[in-house]
Design a protein around this motif. Sequence first.
Motif: not given
Length: 261
Positions: A97, A101, A163, A167, A214, A216
């Motif tokens: 994550d 970003y 993930f 996402l 961001g 998440n």
Amino acid sequence: MNIESERLIRFSFFFMGLILFSFLELFFQYRNRTLSRRSRWPANFVMILIGGIVVKLLLPSGLVFFSEIASRRGIGLFNLFQINFASELVISIILLDLLIYFQHVLTHKINFLWQFHRVHHADTDLDATSALRFHPLEIVGSVIYKAFWIMLFGFSYEAILIFEIILNFMAMFNHSNITLPSKLEKVLRVLFVTPQMHIIHHSIEKYESDRNYGFNLSLWDRIFKTYKSRFESEGIIGQAYYRGQKEHQLWELLKLPWTKV
Ligand SMILES: [Zn+2]
């Protein structure tokens, strides 16, 4: 798990998210649309489809291809240092994550990358379809970026799959045009990116679109001082050029990275 069942799981989450958030928008609509869904959705869906086809042609087994190479050859940090499966999974997802970003920040700060990323930002309304509306070449760039980090860290097959599903689902959630009860929204955004937080990133004003990167966890924007709690501008979203129909025409979107505006 074979590639077909993996694809089915990912598609099911995508489909469920799309139906769920589009359905919730009927009852808890956040903002009035500037255009009808009929004007926006055809191009958005075809862009999503093209992106999916390009990735499948380039990388038939998906990102886990790189995870399997790293694991077979014993490269990548997680393959060198064994920790228990659950800890590795949690650390991997948080780390992925953070990397996403940074990728997002780069697509805004490096002009060449921005030429592609602005296709996503040209949408004049946000909903679940905006979440996946990217130029196919930006998607290719994203695959290369993720492949690099997968090889470096040796993320497991499970971590990548989980993930990617999170996402995808969270991006649809935080792009959706739904309003949450204000108390719930305040509690949620302590940890997670909410629609009311992410929409600021789609502002036509650069001082706002340079905030809330961001997808998440809201943590990264707070740590790296890119967090903005509310609009200061009038809250118009999209890009200053093309106001009208062009940002929803497939051909215009595909050639946008090379279009002078
Ligand atoms: Zn962006």
